[in-house]
Design an enzyme around this catalytic site. Structure first.
Site, PDB file in Angstrom:
ATOM      1  N   ARG A  57     -11.776  -2.493 -14.201  1.00 27.01           N
ATOM      2  CA  ARG A  57     -12.297  -2.104 -15.512  1.00 27.01           C
ATOM      3  C   ARG A  57     -11.927  -0.674 -15.853  1.00 27.01           C
ATOM      4  NH1 ARG A  57     -17.881  -3.197 -15.418  1.00 27.01           N
ATOM      5  NH2 ARG A  57     -17.392  -5.256 -16.202  1.00 27.01           N
ATOM      6  N   CYS A  77     -26.737  13.653  -8.999  1.00 24.12           N
ATOM      7  CA  CYS A  77     -25.316  13.366  -9.225  1.00 24.12           C
ATOM      8  C   CYS A  77     -24.757  14.400 -10.212  1.00 24.12           C
ATOM      9  CB  CYS A  77     -25.127  11.964  -9.764  1.00 24.12           C
ATOM     10  SG  CYS A  77     -25.919  10.678  -8.762  1.00 24.12           S
ATOM     11  N   CYS A 109     -25.336  -8.447 -15.798  1.00 22.69           N
ATOM     12  CA  CYS A 109     -25.039  -7.392 -14.839  1.00 22.69           C
ATOM     13  C   CYS A 109     -26.136  -6.337 -14.956  1.00 22.69           C
ATOM     14  CB  CYS A 109     -23.666  -6.775 -15.125  1.00 22.69           C
ATOM     15  SG  CYS A 109     -23.196  -5.423 -14.014  1.00 22.69           S
ATOM     16  N   CYS A 120     -23.865  13.559 -13.956  1.00 23.87           N
ATOM     17  CA  CYS A 120     -24.742  12.709 -14.760  1.00 23.87           C
ATOM     18  C   CYS A 120     -25.737  13.488 -15.617  1.00 23.87           C
ATOM     19  CB  CYS A 120     -25.506  11.752 -13.844  1.00 23.87           C
ATOM     20  SG  CYS A 120     -26.487  10.549 -14.774  1.00 23.87           S
ATOM     21  N   CYS A 162     -20.055  -5.308  -8.488  1.00 24.94           N
ATOM     22  CA  CYS A 162     -19.277  -4.442  -9.374  1.00 24.94           C
ATOM     23  C   CYS A 162     -19.355  -3.051  -8.751  1.00 24.94           C
ATOM     24  CB  CYS A 162     -19.874  -4.450 -10.777  1.00 24.94           C
ATOM     25  SG  CYS A 162     -19.088  -3.303 -11.940  1.00 24.94           S
TER      26      CYS A 162
END
Length: 335
Positions: free
Chosen positions: A281, A78, A149, A81, A209
Site C-alpha cells: 500500500r 512515537c 480493518c 505522531c 497489515c
C-alpha cells in the site's frame, strides 16, 4: 560486493545477490535485501513489475478508507505522531466515536468505491470496555459487505480472538522502522511488543497489515532492515503499507530533509520483490507526492491506496484527484 544481475532471469552473480524469481520466501538475508536496493533503477523496476504481474493484475488498485474513531491523547511517544499526548501538535483528544456514526462513514466510503474500511484509535492498547464498542463497529461495517480493518495499538490474545469473532478481516500494527533505528523513534513500546501483537493477531486467524514509515532520518541500511524484518516474519503480512513521513509541527520529526522520491520508489520496489504475494500500500505522504512519483510507485508494485481527504489526522489526496490519476494511468479499483 558484486551485484550484477541477468536482466532476463534475475539471477545474481555475486555472493550476496539473490535470485529474483518471484517465489514467496522468508529466508532473505540482509546482504540480499541490500543488493536489491543497490540495483540500477531500471533493473530494479523491471524485476518489481515482472514479479508484480506474477501475483496481481497490474491494472488493479485496492481502495481503502481510514477513519480515526478515537483521536488524540495517546500515551505513546512515537516521534512522528501528532496524536501523542507528549507533543503539542494541535490535535485535541476526543472520545471514541458512536458506532452508528462510524457505520455511516463506512457506508459513504463504499459508495465512493472503497472495498476495505479501516478504523484507527489512538490507544496504547484498548480496554475491554472500549473493545465492546469496536466489535459493534466491526460487525456493522462487515454487514455492509466491506472488508474490515482496525488499528488499536497492542492486543492481548483474548482481545484478538474477540475481534475475529466480530468479523475483523485485517489488523494493522506497523513495525515502523528497522529494529536498530526503532529506539530513536519510540521509547514507550518495544519492538518485541509489536511482534507479540502480530503473533496474537495471527493466532486468532486475522490477516495482518504491517509495514513502516520512511523519511524519519533513517539510513538506507535501516530501510533494508525494515524490509528484512517484514519479509522474514513467519508469514508475510497480507498487506504492507509503506508510509512517507508527514512532517507535523509540534512533533520531534517536524523538521528534517525529506526522503528523495526515487529512494522512496526503490523502497516500494524492494518490498514488492521481497513480499511478492502481499498487497503493497502506498500510504501516508501522497498529498505531497507528484503524480509522476505515484505513477512510479504503481509501476514498482504498489497496488493499494487510501481514498479520502484525511489519514487519521494528516492530509490525503481527495477522491476526485485520485480518480483523475487512476484514469490517466488506466488503473481501476480492485474488486
Amino acid at each position: 560486493m558484486d551485484q550484477r544481475f541477468d536482466s532476463a532471469t534475475g539471477e545474481g552473480e555475486g555472493a550476496g545477490s539473490p535470485s529474483i524469481s518471484g517465489a514467496v520466501r522468508r529466508d532473505w538475508t540482509r546482504a540480499q535485501v541490500h543488493a536489491l536496493f543497490c540495483l540500477p533503477f531500471p533493473d530494479l523496476i523491471f524485476h518489481a513489475q515482472r514479479i508484480h504481474r506474477l501475483h496481481f493484475d497490474p491494472r488493479e488498485v485496492q481502495i481503502s478508507t481510514l477513519l480515526s474513531i478515537k483521536t488524540g491523547g495517546c500515551p505513546e511517544d512515537c516521534a512522528y505522531c501528532p496524536q501523542s499526548a507528549h507533543y503539542e501538535a494541535g490535535v485535541k483528544a476526543e472520545k471514541l466515536m458512536d458506532a452508528d456514526a462510524v457505520i455511516a462513514e463506512a457506508r459513504a466510503a463504499k459508495r465512493a468505491g472503497a472495498s476495505r474500511f479501516c478504523m484507527g484509535a489512538a490507544w496504547r492498547n484498548p480496554k475491554d470496555r472500549d473493545l465492546d464498542a469496536v466489535c459493534t463497529m466491526v460487525e456493522g461495517v462487515k454487514a455492509l459487505g466491506l472488508e474490515t480493518c482496525a488499528t488499536l495499538g497492542m492486543l492481548t490474545g483474548t482481545q484478538a480472538q474477540r475481534l475475529k469473532h466480530a468479523g475483523l478481516d485485517y489488523y494493522n500494527h506497523n513495525l515502523d522502522t528497522s529494529p536498530e533505528f526503532y529506539g530513536e523513534i519510540i521509547t514507550t513500546r518495544t519492538y518485541r511488543d509489536r511482534l507479540d501483537t502480530l503473533e496474537h493477531v495471527r493466532a486468532a486467524g486475522i490477516s495482518v497489515c504491517c509495514g513502516g514509515i520512511v523519511g524519519m532520518g533513517e539510513s538506507r541500511e535501516d530501510r533494508v532492515g525494515m524490509i528484512l524484518a517484514l519479509a522474514t516474519l513467519p508469514r508475510h503480512p497480507e498487506s504492507v503499507p509503506i508510509n512517507m513521513l508527514v512532517q507535523v509541527e509540534g512533533t520531534p520529526l517536524a523538521t528534517g530533509k525529506a526522503l528523495d522520491a526515487i529512494e522512496f520508489v526503490r523502497t516500494i520496489a524492494v518490498a514488492r520483490i521481497c513480499m511478492p504475494a502481499s498487497v503493497v500500500r502506498l500510504s501516508a505522504g501522497r498529498e505531497e507526492m507528484s503524480e509522476e512519483t505515484q505513477a512510479l510507485c504503481f509501476v514498482a508494485g504498489a497496488n493499494s491506496i487510501f481514498y479520502g481527504p484525511k489519514l487519521l489526522t494528516t492530509p490525503n489526496p481527495g477522491r476526485d484527484r485520485d480518480r483523475v490519476l487512476m484514469d490517466k494511468l488506466g488503473l481501476a479499483p480492485m474488486e
